[in-house]
Scaffold this motif. Sequence first.
Motif, PDB file in Angstrom:
ATOM      1  N   LEU A 239       0.881  -1.114  -0.009  1.00 39.07           N
ATOM      2  CA  LEU A 239       0.117   0.118  -0.027  1.00 39.07           C
ATOM      3  C   LEU A 239       0.852   1.392  -0.019  1.00 39.07           C
ATOM      4  N   LEU A 240       1.984   1.157   0.757  1.00 41.64           N
ATOM      5  CA  LEU A 240       3.007   2.195   0.693  1.00 41.64           C
ATOM      6  C   LEU A 240       3.540   2.712  -0.567  1.00 41.64           C
ATOM      7  N   ALA A 241       3.869   1.522  -1.400  1.00 42.53           N
ATOM      8  CA  ALA A 241       4.196   1.783  -2.802  1.00 42.53           C
ATOM      9  C   ALA A 241       3.185   2.097  -3.661  1.00 42.53           C
ATOM     10  N   ALA A 242       2.076   1.551  -3.503  1.00 35.55           N
ATOM     11  CA  ALA A 242       0.810   1.984  -4.328  1.00 35.55           C
ATOM     12  C   ALA A 242       0.661   3.695  -4.068  1.00 35.55           C
ATOM     13  N   VAL A 243       0.562   4.091  -2.902  1.00 34.45           N
ATOM     14  CA  VAL A 243       0.291   5.443  -2.618  1.00 34.45           C
ATOM     15  C   VAL A 243       1.305   6.335  -3.267  1.00 34.45           C
ATOM     16  N   ILE A 245       4.091   5.498  -5.493  1.00 36.80           N
ATOM     17  CA  ILE A 245       4.737   5.256  -6.664  1.00 36.80           C
ATOM     18  C   ILE A 245       3.794   5.151  -7.840  1.00 36.80           C
ATOM     19  N   VAL A 246       3.011   4.265  -7.717  1.00 33.61           N
ATOM     20  CA  VAL A 246       1.796   3.978  -8.824  1.00 33.61           C
ATOM     21  C   VAL A 246       1.382   5.271  -9.428  1.00 33.61           C
ATOM     22  N   ALA A 251       0.229   8.626 -14.230  1.00 33.44           N
ATOM     23  CA  ALA A 251       0.268   9.931 -14.698  1.00 33.44           C
ATOM     24  C   ALA A 251       1.313  10.213 -16.081  1.00 33.44           C
ATOM     25  N   ARG A 252       2.401   8.926 -16.084  1.00 33.60           N
ATOM     26  CA  ARG A 252       3.171   8.912 -16.917  1.00 33.60           C
ATOM     27  C   ARG A 252       4.188   9.943 -16.759  1.00 33.60           C
ATOM     28  N   SER A 253       4.756  10.089 -15.685  1.00 36.61           N
ATOM     29  CA  SER A 253       5.470  10.902 -14.956  1.00 36.61           C
ATOM     30  C   SER A 253       6.826  10.687 -14.340  1.00 36.61           C
ATOM     31  N   PRO A 254       8.082  10.435 -15.104  1.00 35.27           N
ATOM     32  CA  PRO A 254       9.034   9.829 -14.647  1.00 35.27           C
ATOM     33  C   PRO A 254       9.628  10.758 -13.144  1.00 35.27           C
ATOM     34  N   GLY A 255       9.229  12.049 -13.614  1.00 35.06           N
ATOM     35  CA  GLY A 255      10.072  12.759 -12.286  1.00 35.06           C
ATOM     36  C   GLY A 255       9.009  12.510 -11.369  1.00 35.06           C
ATOM     37  N   LEU A 256       7.800  12.459 -11.214  1.00 37.11           N
ATOM     38  CA  LEU A 256       6.985  12.051  -9.965  1.00 37.11           C
ATOM     39  C   LEU A 256       7.396  10.777  -9.342  1.00 37.11           C
ATOM     40  N   GLY A 257       7.381  10.050 -10.610  1.00 38.86           N
ATOM     41  CA  GLY A 257       7.898   8.435  -9.938  1.00 38.86           C
ATOM     42  C   GLY A 257       9.221   8.487  -9.309  1.00 38.86           C
ATOM     43  N   VAL A 258      10.288   9.318  -9.615  1.00 37.81           N
ATOM     44  CA  VAL A 258      11.633   9.503  -8.971  1.00 37.81           C
ATOM     45  C   VAL A 258      11.237   9.935  -7.588  1.00 37.81           C
ATOM     46  N   LEU A 259      10.406  10.940  -7.434  1.00 39.58           N
ATOM     47  CA  LEU A 259       9.820  11.575  -6.270  1.00 39.58           C
ATOM     48  C   LEU A 259       9.388  10.548  -5.188  1.00 39.58           C
ATOM     49  N   GLY A 260       8.533   9.805  -5.757  1.00 36.95           N
ATOM     50  CA  GLY A 260       7.597   8.941  -4.989  1.00 36.95           C
ATOM     51  C   GLY A 260       8.814   7.735  -4.417  1.00 36.95           C
ATOM     52  N   ILE A 261       9.862   7.317  -5.338  1.00 38.14           N
ATOM     53  CA  ILE A 261      10.514   6.339  -4.818  1.00 38.14           C
ATOM     54  C   ILE A 261      11.417   6.935  -3.599  1.00 38.14           C
ATOM     55  N   PHE A 262      11.912   8.188  -4.091  1.00 39.97           N
ATOM     56  CA  PHE A 262      12.747   8.685  -2.857  1.00 39.97           C
ATOM     57  C   PHE A 262      12.080   9.233  -1.551  1.00 39.97           C
TER      58      PHE A 262
END
Length: 410
Positions: A239-243, A245-246, A251-262
Motif C-alpha cells: 500500500l505504501l508503494a501504491a500510494v 509510486i503507482v 500519470a506517465r511522469s518519470p519525475g513524479l516516479g523518482v520523487l515517489g521512490i525517494f
Amino acid sequence: MNDSPGWATPGSSPSDGERPGAPSDQPASGGPTWSSEQPPPGQWSSPTPGQSSGSTPPPQAPPQQGQGWGPNGGQYGSPYGGQYGYPGGPGQWGKPPAAKPGVIPLRPLDMGEILDGAVATMRAHWRSVLPITLVVATLVQVMSVLLQKYVMSDLVLGTDPAENFEEAISTLGTAAAVTIGVAFIQALGGIVATAMLTMIFSRAILGNSSTISAAWREARPQLLRMTGLTLLLGLGFALLAAVLIVPAFLARSPGLGVLGIFAAFPLATWLWIKFSLASPALMLEKTTVFKSLARSSKLVKGTWWRIFGITLLTGVITSIVAAIIVWPLTFLGIGLFGGGMSGLGSGTASTAWGALVLSGVGAIIAQTIVMPMQSGVTVLLYVDQRIRREGLDLELARAAGVENYGTTGG
C-alpha cells in the motif's frame, strides 16, 4: 508453570532505554512504580540437589501450548547489583564476567556477540537448523524454477522503441506477477523456517538442544498468526508503494516516479526496522499479531539506529556469502546451457533448464546457510533489547538453572 522463561507483555514495564535498579517486588526509592496488577513471580525449577552452579544445567521442559517467554513470571531489575545497573557502566572496568549457559552471555550484548551467537548456534545445533532450512529452500527453489520456466519463457521482450504502450504494460505486468509469485512462495517458506528456527535459537540461549520435531510442535500453534503477521506487513509495504509510486506510472511522469521512490524508500526502511522484532515477539511471547507489532515498536524505540546498523551489517554479510555461492553456478549454467552472451541477449539464457537448475542449486545452498543467520540475529536482537530494558537475563538464568544469579554480580 513450565521451566521456560516467561515472555508476555508486562503490566507496567521500565521506561524505554533503562534497566530498573532494583527488583520489581522491592523498587528502589524514587524508582519506577510497578503496576499493582503485575503477575506474580514465576516459578523456576532449580538444578538437581547437589549440583553446583558451574555444572551443566539439566534440560528444560519445552513450553506448553499457550505458554511462552512473556513476563507472566518476570521479575524486572538489574541482576548485577552495585551502583550502576548494567555491566560496563560508569566507573566499571569493562564488562564483568557473566553467566553463559548457552550461546550468549546473559548480559547486554554488543554487535559482535550477537553475530557470534547466531553463528555459534548454527555450528552447535546444525543437525536441527540445517535440515529445516534445506527442506524449505529446496521447496521454494523448485517452485521458483518451474514458475520461471513456464511463465518467463512466454514473455515477449520488445526491442522496438515504437512498441505499443499497452503491449509493454502487459509484458511488465506479467513480469511483475512472476516476481510477486516467487516472493510469495519464498515468504511462505520463510514463515515456517523462521518460526521453527526461533524456537531452536531460544533453547540454544539456555544451553538446551532442540530436535526438529520439538521445534515444529512448539512453532505450529503460532504459524497461522505468523502468516497473518507476514501478510499484514507485506500488504502495508504494498500500500505504501501504491500510494507513493503507482500514481506516477498512471500519470506517465518519470519525475513524479523518482520523487515517489525517494519518499517511499526511507519510510519503508523506518517501518521495516520498527517492526523487525515482531516475529520473535509473536513466537516467544505467544501473543497476537497486533500485540507483537506493538511490542516490537516499544523494544525498538530509542535504539532504531543501533538495530538498523546490526541488521544492515547482517544483510551485507549474508548477501556476500550468497553471491559467492550463487553467481559462479549461475554463470556456469548460462555458459554451458544458456548460450552464453548470445543467450543473454536473446533472453533464452534465463529459461534454459540447465541454467535454471544450476542457479537453483546455488540458491538452495545459499539460503540453507543464510536463512538461519538472519533469523538468529533477529532473535538475539530481541533478547538483547529485553535484557537491556526488562532484566530478562535474570529470568533466563533461572530457567537455565544458574544458582544465585543476580545476587553477587552474575
